[in-house]
Scaffold this motif. Structure first.
Motif, mmCIF file in Angstrom:
data_model
loop_
_atom_site.group_PDB
_atom_site.id
_atom_site.type_symbol
_atom_site.label_atom_id
_atom_site.label_comp_id
_atom_site.label_asym_id
_atom_site.label_seq_id
_atom_site.Cartn_x
_atom_site.Cartn_y
_atom_site.Cartn_z
ATOM 1 N N ARG A 292 0.837 -1.203 0.000
ATOM 2 C CA ARG A 292 0.000 0.000 0.000
ATOM 3 C C ARG A 292 0.871 1.252 0.000
ATOM 4 O O ARG A 292 0.538 2.244 -0.642
ATOM 5 C CB ARG A 292 -0.937 -0.008 1.212
ATOM 6 C CG ARG A 292 -2.113 0.962 1.072
ATOM 7 C CD ARG A 292 -3.137 0.750 2.170
ATOM 8 N NE ARG A 292 -4.353 1.495 1.882
ATOM 9 C CZ ARG A 292 -4.535 2.778 2.140
ATOM 10 N NH1 ARG A 292 -3.556 3.473 2.691
ATOM 11 N NH2 ARG A 292 -5.676 3.380 1.851
ATOM 12 N N LEU A 296 0.808 4.331 -2.753
ATOM 13 C CA LEU A 296 0.636 5.737 -2.393
ATOM 14 C C LEU A 296 1.717 6.622 -3.004
ATOM 15 O O LEU A 296 1.535 7.841 -3.110
ATOM 16 C CB LEU A 296 0.631 5.892 -0.875
ATOM 17 C CG LEU A 296 -0.602 5.324 -0.163
ATOM 18 C CD1 LEU A 296 -0.423 5.364 1.349
ATOM 19 C CD2 LEU A 296 -1.845 6.095 -0.575
ATOM 20 N N LEU A 300 -1.699 9.802 -7.742
ATOM 21 C CA LEU A 300 -3.048 9.574 -7.252
ATOM 22 C C LEU A 300 -4.025 10.519 -7.935
ATOM 23 O O LEU A 300 -3.703 11.665 -8.225
ATOM 24 C CB LEU A 300 -3.115 9.771 -5.736
ATOM 25 C CG LEU A 300 -2.223 8.857 -4.885
ATOM 26 C CD1 LEU A 300 -2.460 9.128 -3.403
ATOM 27 C CD2 LEU A 300 -2.464 7.385 -5.205
ATOM 28 N N TRP A 320 -13.723 9.548 -4.323
ATOM 29 C CA TRP A 320 -12.745 8.472 -4.241
ATOM 30 C C TRP A 320 -11.373 8.973 -4.679
ATOM 31 O O TRP A 320 -11.269 9.805 -5.573
ATOM 32 C CB TRP A 320 -13.158 7.304 -5.136
ATOM 33 C CG TRP A 320 -14.550 6.818 -4.916
ATOM 34 C CD1 TRP A 320 -15.689 7.251 -5.539
ATOM 35 C CD2 TRP A 320 -14.966 5.810 -4.002
ATOM 36 N NE1 TRP A 320 -16.783 6.573 -5.084
ATOM 37 C CE2 TRP A 320 -16.382 5.687 -4.125
ATOM 38 C CE3 TRP A 320 -14.292 4.995 -3.088
ATOM 39 C CZ2 TRP A 320 -17.118 4.788 -3.375
ATOM 40 C CZ3 TRP A 320 -15.037 4.088 -2.346
ATOM 41 C CH2 TRP A 320 -16.424 3.982 -2.490
ATOM 42 N N ARG A 321 -10.324 8.426 -4.081
ATOM 43 C CA ARG A 321 -8.962 8.791 -4.472
ATOM 44 C C ARG A 321 -8.096 7.541 -4.486
ATOM 45 O O ARG A 321 -8.123 6.720 -3.562
ATOM 46 C CB ARG A 321 -8.377 9.829 -3.515
ATOM 47 C CG ARG A 321 -7.025 10.396 -3.969
ATOM 48 C CD ARG A 321 -6.694 11.681 -3.241
ATOM 49 N NE ARG A 321 -5.386 12.218 -3.609
ATOM 50 C CZ ARG A 321 -5.149 12.926 -4.711
ATOM 51 N NH1 ARG A 321 -6.135 13.149 -5.567
ATOM 52 N NH2 ARG A 321 -3.951 13.388 -4.983
ATOM 53 N N GLY A 322 -7.320 7.389 -5.574
ATOM 54 C CA GLY A 322 -6.464 6.221 -5.697
ATOM 55 C C GLY A 322 -5.683 6.248 -6.992
ATOM 56 O O GLY A 322 -5.497 7.307 -7.613
ATOM 57 N N ALA A 370 -9.171 2.389 -5.691
ATOM 58 C CA ALA A 370 -9.357 3.420 -4.670
ATOM 59 C C ALA A 370 -8.690 3.015 -3.358
ATOM 60 O O ALA A 370 -8.791 1.863 -2.920
ATOM 61 C CB ALA A 370 -10.836 3.674 -4.451
ATOM 62 N N LEU A 371 -8.024 3.992 -2.743
ATOM 63 C CA LEU A 371 -7.376 3.817 -1.447
ATOM 64 C C LEU A 371 -8.034 4.669 -0.371
ATOM 65 O O LEU A 371 -7.909 4.368 0.823
ATOM 66 C CB LEU A 371 -5.889 4.182 -1.555
ATOM 67 C CG LEU A 371 -5.115 3.466 -2.669
ATOM 68 C CD1 LEU A 371 -3.729 4.063 -2.818
ATOM 69 C CD2 LEU A 371 -5.028 1.973 -2.386
ATOM 70 N N TYR A 372 -8.717 5.721 -0.805
ATOM 71 C CA TYR A 372 -9.383 6.647 0.107
ATOM 72 C C TYR A 372 -10.798 6.912 -0.403
ATOM 73 O O TYR A 372 -11.087 6.800 -1.597
ATOM 74 C CB TYR A 372 -8.650 7.989 0.165
ATOM 75 C CG TYR A 372 -7.250 7.931 0.721
ATOM 76 C CD1 TYR A 372 -7.026 8.060 2.091
ATOM 77 C CD2 TYR A 372 -6.149 7.761 -0.122
ATOM 78 C CE1 TYR A 372 -5.740 8.024 2.603
ATOM 79 C CE2 TYR A 372 -4.862 7.720 0.383
ATOM 80 C CZ TYR A 372 -4.658 7.854 1.749
ATOM 81 O OH TYR A 372 -3.390 7.814 2.252
ATOM 82 N N GLU A 377 -9.050 7.031 4.743
ATOM 83 C CA GLU A 377 -8.774 5.673 4.297
ATOM 84 C C GLU A 377 -10.060 4.857 4.257
ATOM 85 O O GLU A 377 -10.965 5.053 5.063
ATOM 86 C CB GLU A 377 -7.780 4.984 5.253
ATOM 87 C CG GLU A 377 -6.351 5.397 5.050
ATOM 88 C CD GLU A 377 -5.391 4.482 5.810
ATOM 89 O OE1 GLU A 377 -5.847 3.413 6.283
ATOM 90 O OE2 GLU A 377 -4.217 4.839 5.927
ATOM 91 N N HIS A 384 -10.990 -1.766 2.496
ATOM 92 C CA HIS A 384 -9.581 -1.563 2.854
ATOM 93 C C HIS A 384 -8.815 -2.880 2.707
ATOM 94 O O HIS A 384 -9.316 -3.934 3.089
ATOM 95 C CB HIS A 384 -9.482 -1.066 4.302
ATOM 96 C CG HIS A 384 -8.071 -0.867 4.772
ATOM 97 N ND1 HIS A 384 -7.360 0.278 4.475
ATOM 98 C CD2 HIS A 384 -7.234 -1.668 5.478
ATOM 99 C CE1 HIS A 384 -6.150 0.175 5.009
ATOM 100 N NE2 HIS A 384 -6.050 -0.999 5.616
ATOM 101 N N ALA A 386 -7.738 -1.698 -0.484
ATOM 102 C CA ALA A 386 -7.943 -1.134 -1.824
ATOM 103 C C ALA A 386 -9.171 -1.772 -2.442
ATOM 104 O O ALA A 386 -9.443 -2.962 -2.249
ATOM 105 C CB ALA A 386 -6.713 -1.364 -2.708
#
Length: 410
Positions: A292, A296, A300, A320-322, A370-372, A377, A384, A386
């Protein structure tokens, strides 16, 4: 001798003054339009799964020509599946009073004797059996699916699929025979009701217009208490008849609809711990394994997208963010024109622990690993460490707890 009027096979048994050609025709024409829209949106939902892309997307056995593929599902507009599936589910629930009233209006004909006066009449009775049985089956399994009550034997997906084809085939045959009569009855308010009207009707307690008003009021009530689940956000509170998830999502950035929790999927803290979890990405040039922390450090990107489910519910747009899927494809040799991808989850059992996405979905810049979500998170229940998020895709294709991505022709 036994009083024959006490038997359902006797015309004297059915004494409601509401039954008649005009009443039945109005209900039938409403269903003609409504059921056609339901069937078309059902086909559209089938196409949204990209069923011919990979067997993991469609496990319907022996579907043959019934599983014809309409088109590659687009990723624009982002609300497309939310709209089509929301329409399918909301309209299906809204039509329940109309369907029941229509069946009530013609139920005496189901008991007429002899059951078959000729070969043609026998075929018509068989088609009616398929029509009534198929209609009740489709509406019942649909409502149970919306309510997440999987009490029927087997998987909902193939049961509803085959049931839809049986029902719609009988529906088309029935509509071809009866629509001209129904149109004439409504247009000219025909009173020739020898087949449907009771020969010795009871005194009326409500007019036929009043009865239609009751049916319409019931449909309106079901619409108002269902449509909110497709709109998402604050409107979801109005969806009193819709499930609000299998778990309380709580508040905060992760406080939105959950259907399958991490505990239900068998995902443990050890599975997703940063020391153990790695994303395996395979493609043209080989395989890479990414922690992970390494993800990051890649570029992103953010996308504002809803989640829309086959049960008809939708979330409001979440932020969403990733990492873009097309950027991950580029890491393993697929620059410029990314291919299809097979996504595999840490989830070990159950449907859609693997899902395939078509190349056009991978290429869309809004498609993310997506990670966030909403600046925080992902929670364990939202996937989680991802998860996949793709515009306009059915919710089950937005795989949670992603473990492996395999890019290439599937």
């Amino acid at each position: 001798m036994r009083d024959q009027s006490r038997l359902p096979t006797s015309p004297g048994f059915w004494r409601s003054p509401l039954r008649g050609t005009w009443f039945t025709s109005v209900l039938g024409l409403v269903l003609l339009v409504g059921v056609t829209v339901l069937f078309v949106t059902g086909l559209v939902s089938y196409a949204a799964y990209n069923p011919d892309l990979s067997r993991v997307n469609d496990m319907t056995p022996d579907k043959g020509v019934l599983g014809f593929y309409l088109f590659a599902w687009p990723s624009n507009p982002v609300w497309l599946y939310r709209f089509t599936q929301g329409l399918h589910v909301t309209l299906g629930v809204t039509l329940i009073p109309v369907l029941l009233a229509k069946l009530w209006s013609v139920v005496p004909k189901l008991f007429t004797l002899p059951p078959a006066r000729s070969v043609t009449h026998a075929l018509e009775r068989i088609s009616l059996l398929l029509l009534v049985g198929g209609g009740l089956f489709e509406f019942t399994t649909g409502v149970l699916n919306v309510q997440l009550d999987y009490v029927f034997p087997g998987s909902f997906y193939p049961l509803h699929f085959y049931g839809a084809w049986v029902f719609f085939a009988a529906f088309v045959a029935h509509a071809a025979l009866k629509t001209p009569t129904a149109l004439r009855a409504v247009r000219h308010r025909l009173r020739d009701e020898s087949e449907l009207a009771a020969p010795r009707p009871d005194a009326p307690t409500v007019s036929r217009r009043g009865a239609l008003g009751l049916v319409g009021g019931g449909s309106l009530l079901l619409f108002l208490t269902t449509v909110g689940q497709s709109l998402g956000g604050p409107f979801r509170r109005t969806a009193l008849l819709a499930p609000h998830g299998t778990a309380d999502p709580g508040g905060g950035p992760n406080g939105f609809q959950i259907n399958k929790t991490a505990a239900y999927a068998g995902i443990t803290a050890a599975d997703t711990h940063e020391d153990n979890w790695r994303l395996v990405v395979t493609g043209r040039t080989g395989t890479v394994r990414l922690s992970r922390a390494q993800l990051l450090r890649l570029p992103l990107h953010s996308s504002s997208l809803p989640i829309a489910c086959v049960e008809g519910w939708s979330t409001a747009d979440q932020w969403w963010r990733g990492v873009r899927l097309r950027d991950l494809a580029a890491l393993v040799g697929h620059d410029g024109d990314p291919p299809d991808v097979l996504v595999e989850s840490l989830q070990r059992h159950g449907a859609f622990r693997r899902a395939a996405l078509r190349a056009n979905q991978v290429a869309d810049g809004r498609s993310l690993l997506a990670l966030y979500v909403n600046g925080e998170e992902l929670s364990p229940d939202h996937g989680h460490p991802a998860r996949i998020i793709v515009p306009a895709a059915p919710g089950v294709l937005n795989t949670k707890w992603v473990a492996r991505l395999t890019f290439g022709d599937l």
